[in-house]
Each structure stands twice: as structure tokens, then as C-alpha cells.
Design a protein around this motif. Sequence first.
Motif, short mmCIF file in Angstrom:
data_model
loop_
_atom_site.label_atom_id
_atom_site.label_comp_id
_atom_site.label_asym_id
_atom_site.label_seq_id
_atom_site.Cartn_x
_atom_site.Cartn_y
_atom_site.Cartn_z
N ASP A 1 -21.52 7.62 14.07
CA ASP A 1 -20.57 6.50 14.18
C ASP A 1 -21.30 5.20 14.46
O ASP A 1 -20.95 4.14 13.90
CB ASP A 1 -19.55 6.77 15.29
N ARG A 2 -22.31 5.26 15.32
CA ARG A 2 -23.04 4.05 15.69
C ARG A 2 -23.82 3.51 14.49
O ARG A 2 -23.86 2.29 14.25
CB ARG A 2 -23.99 4.34 16.86
N LEU A 3 -24.44 4.40 13.72
CA LEU A 3 -25.16 3.97 12.53
C LEU A 3 -24.22 3.33 11.51
O LEU A 3 -24.50 2.26 10.96
CB LEU A 3 -25.88 5.16 11.89
N PHE A 4 -23.10 4.01 11.25
CA PHE A 4 -22.14 3.51 10.25
C PHE A 4 -21.56 2.16 10.68
O PHE A 4 -21.36 1.26 9.85
CB PHE A 4 -21.03 4.53 10.06
N ALA A 5 -21.33 2.00 11.97
CA ALA A 5 -20.72 0.77 12.49
C ALA A 5 -21.64 -0.43 12.36
O ALA A 5 -21.17 -1.58 12.38
CB ALA A 5 -20.31 0.96 13.95
N GLU A 6 -22.95 -0.19 12.24
CA GLU A 6 -23.91 -1.29 12.17
C GLU A 6 -24.32 -1.63 10.75
O GLU A 6 -25.13 -2.53 10.51
CB GLU A 6 -25.15 -0.95 12.99
N LEU B 1 -12.93 24.56 3.89
CA LEU B 1 -11.91 24.14 4.84
C LEU B 1 -12.04 22.63 5.04
O LEU B 1 -13.14 22.12 5.28
CB LEU B 1 -12.08 24.86 6.17
N LEU B 2 -10.95 21.91 4.89
CA LEU B 2 -10.95 20.46 5.03
C LEU B 2 -9.96 20.04 6.09
O LEU B 2 -8.89 20.64 6.24
CB LEU B 2 -10.60 19.76 3.71
N GLU B 3 -10.32 19.02 6.81
CA GLU B 3 -9.43 18.49 7.86
C GLU B 3 -9.59 16.99 7.91
O GLU B 3 -10.71 16.47 7.87
CB GLU B 3 -9.80 19.10 9.21
N GLU B 4 -8.47 16.31 7.97
CA GLU B 4 -8.51 14.85 8.13
C GLU B 4 -8.51 14.54 9.61
O GLU B 4 -7.68 15.05 10.37
CB GLU B 4 -7.33 14.20 7.42
N ALA B 5 -9.45 13.71 10.03
CA ALA B 5 -9.60 13.37 11.44
C ALA B 5 -9.61 11.86 11.59
O ALA B 5 -9.72 11.11 10.62
CB ALA B 5 -10.88 13.98 12.00
N SER B 6 -9.50 11.40 12.82
CA SER B 6 -9.53 9.97 13.12
C SER B 6 -10.83 9.64 13.85
O SER B 6 -11.21 10.34 14.79
CB SER B 6 -8.32 9.60 13.99
N GLY B 7 -11.50 8.60 13.38
CA GLY B 7 -12.75 8.18 14.00
C GLY B 7 -12.74 6.69 14.28
O GLY B 7 -11.76 6.00 13.96
N PRO B 8 -13.81 6.15 14.84
CA PRO B 8 -13.87 4.72 15.15
C PRO B 8 -13.68 3.83 13.93
O PRO B 8 -13.14 2.73 14.03
CB PRO B 8 -15.27 4.55 15.74
N ALA B 9 -14.13 4.29 12.74
CA ALA B 9 -13.99 3.49 11.53
C ALA B 9 -12.66 3.73 10.83
O ALA B 9 -12.39 3.12 9.80
CB ALA B 9 -15.14 3.80 10.56
N GLY B 10 -11.83 4.64 11.39
CA GLY B 10 -10.56 4.96 10.76
C GLY B 10 -10.51 6.41 10.32
O GLY B 10 -11.31 7.24 10.77
N PRO B 11 -9.59 6.76 9.42
CA PRO B 11 -9.49 8.16 8.96
C PRO B 11 -10.78 8.62 8.29
O PRO B 11 -11.42 7.86 7.57
CB PRO B 11 -8.33 8.11 7.96
N GLU B 12 -11.14 9.89 8.51
CA GLU B 12 -12.32 10.47 7.89
C GLU B 12 -12.00 11.91 7.51
O GLU B 12 -10.93 12.42 7.82
CB GLU B 12 -13.52 10.41 8.85
N VAL B 13 -12.93 12.55 6.81
CA VAL B 13 -12.72 13.92 6.34
C VAL B 13 -13.81 14.81 6.91
O VAL B 13 -15.00 14.48 6.84
CB VAL B 13 -12.72 13.99 4.80
N TRP B 14 -13.41 15.97 7.47
CA TRP B 14 -14.34 16.98 7.95
C TRP B 14 -14.27 18.17 7.00
O TRP B 14 -13.18 18.62 6.64
CB TRP B 14 -13.98 17.43 9.37
N LEU B 15 -15.42 18.66 6.60
CA LEU B 15 -15.48 19.79 5.68
C LEU B 15 -16.41 20.87 6.21
O LEU B 15 -17.41 20.58 6.87
CB LEU B 15 -15.99 19.37 4.30
N GLN B 16 -16.07 22.10 5.89
CA GLN B 16 -17.03 23.19 6.02
C GLN B 16 -16.83 24.12 4.82
O GLN B 16 -15.72 24.47 4.46
CB GLN B 16 -16.86 23.95 7.34
N PHE B 17 -17.92 24.43 4.14
CA PHE B 17 -17.80 25.29 2.97
C PHE B 17 -18.97 26.26 2.92
O PHE B 17 -20.07 25.98 3.40
CB PHE B 17 -17.71 24.47 1.67
N PRO B 18 -18.72 27.46 2.38
CA PRO B 18 -19.75 28.51 2.37
C PRO B 18 -20.91 28.15 1.44
O PRO B 18 -20.71 27.56 0.38
CB PRO B 18 -18.99 29.74 1.87
N PHE B 19 -22.10 28.54 1.87
CA PHE B 19 -23.30 28.27 1.09
C PHE B 19 -24.22 29.48 1.20
O PHE B 19 -24.43 30.01 2.29
CB PHE B 19 -24.00 27.02 1.63
#
Length: 352
Positions: free
Chosen positions: A325-330, A265-283
Motif C-alpha cells: 500500500d505504501r509503495l502504491f500510494a507514492e 477464488l476471488l474476493e473484492e476487498a477495500s484498501g487505502p486506494a479504494g476497492p481491490e481484488v484478492w485472488l488465490q488460484f492453484p499452480f
Amino acid sequence: MEFGPRTANGRMLYAFTRGDDEDYERWSSELRQDAQEGETWQDLLEEAFRRIVERRFGRPVKLRQILKFMARKRPWPLESSRNYVKYSADKAVSVILWAAGDADDGAVATLSHHEIVTYELYLFLGLVNDLKLSDAELIGLIIDVERFSAHRAGLPYPMRPGGPGKAAPEAEAAERGITTGPWDVTELAEPRQGRLDLGGLLVPVVEGMEIRPFRHGGVITSVALVVGGIEVTLSAFAAAGAEDRWDRIRSGLIQNPTVLERGSLLEEASGPAGPEVWLQFPFEEDGVRTLHLRRVLGADGPGWFCKADVTGEDVFSPANRELADRLFAEVVVVLGSDPRAPRTPLPLSLPG
């Protein structure tokens, strides 16, 4: 900020290649000025010409390939350029071989400074058209050459549009239209303060954080920052045209048939850095079926693309999202001056 060449010389080369008459006049003026001020125009043009020759002909260059290219009509949008090359074919061939490193310097020793510049310019025009380079590809090539030439001459880059020099780091970031990282190393006054130097990336120092390197072919190409129950895997790549930008890469990820076939399942979301992708897949492991959760963040910079893959048991919780988000932003990206093909990972290293 408009995505385009950052120096007067780069802009003149782009304008000439794309047939902008108004900027062509500015190019002529700039050429005369540079001939008296260190020939910075010739330095940039020579490097751009060398790269386009290598892209078109490869190595070693075969004479029949050059002659076949020069005989074609389509690559010459300006009649003057075709005539100049056609009636001085031996000199044009010598300049191409010289640029490819397949001829002695003596092959062009008899040419004047003006002749070398003119041949390089007209041949560059023909090769760009012969390769059918898009605007994004042409601009990416010129930006790479600007950066390379600046570092070779010991000058800062990015440079202010319209001439040499450097704006304040904060102004560079504002011009790029960003208020948060990942940053380019040129956009911060003290980029290494409070960060670990990992070569192509500078990452924030966080208490209790573990760094795990991932190697490909013996070279570290990504690192995982493990802290607070999440793992943020960072990588950065050289970028040139639209194909290497986050919008295109994100679209490819969302439409990847392999991912979809796994029942993800994939979903495009909005975050502080801009558009991002959320995924969940069976394992499934040892007969136990679970869902694997992942966030993918991306950011574009001058000549690079940076990506973060965030995983963990509760990766979408507000606290873990804020931490990632804080790690990526720095993060700070250090592209360096070495030429790199698009999508080539920036080499990383561990602190000594």
C-alpha cells in the motif's frame, strides 16, 4: 470533482455538442473573446475536429464516405447545422480533407477564420452523433485534446475550470477527491523528490529494492518493485471513457471465465486506494501443487489508469499489505502530451 473538460474552451465544445443552450450562449461569448486573445478556442477545436475525422473516416479519406455521411439526417440534431453543411458541401468536404491531411492548405485558404471555425464545429457535432459517442467517450476525447493543446502551447494542465491558469498542486488533488496516491504529476509540488524517474511512472526509492522491467514489443510497459518478500508490478495506461476506469476493469477481472475455470477464488476487498481484488488460484510445478496468491490494486487519474499486481509468499499478511500500500500510494503517473489510444500502456524506461 465532476469528470469533465477542465478549460473554458473544452466546456464550451462539450456544451455545444450536447445541446446545452445556456452554455451555448457562454460559448458564443468565449468565441468572440478568444478571437481577440490568440484564438485558443480555434486551436482546441481544430485538434478535436482532426481527431474525430480520423476516428470516423480513417486514412486515406475517401470522398464517397464524406458525401454519404453528409447526406444522412440522423447526425444533425440542429437543423441549422445540417443546412449549413448541405448548402456548402464543397467547402465542408474541403475542411474534412484538410483536417485529415489529404488536401493542400490552399483548399481552405479562401475561407475566413469564422467560416473555418463554424464548419469545424458543425461537422464535429455531426461526427460525434454519427459515431454515437457516449458522454464518457466525448469527455475523454475533449480532455485529451485539452491536455495536448496545453502542452503544445507551453501551458500547464490540468487548468482551472473556466479559464487558463493552474491551481496549487494540492488543490488539484483535493478537487479530484483523493488524499493518497497514485498521483498525477501535476498534483505534487516536487513529484520527483524521493522517487526514481521511469518515464511514465515515478516510483518511490526504497532501500534494498530491486527493479525488474517487463517488455512488450521491445518497449518497457511494466516494472516490478521487489522488496521485503513481495513483488509489486506497476503499469499505467491511457484512459478515456468509463470502459477504461478501475470499476469496469475490476468487474471484468472478477467475472473473467478463464480465471474462474481454473478453480480460482476471488474476493473484492477495500484498501487505502479504494476497492481491490484478492485472488488465490492453484499452480502446479514439477508435480507439486501450490496456491498462488495475488492482490490487484487500481487507481484512476486524469486521462490515465494505474494498476499494481502484488505477489509473494505471504502477500496478505498485515506487514506485506502495508508495504505494498505504501509503495502504491507514492507512485506518480506522467501521462505526457503525446496522444494515445485508450488502454495503451504508458512507455517506461530505466534510470540512466
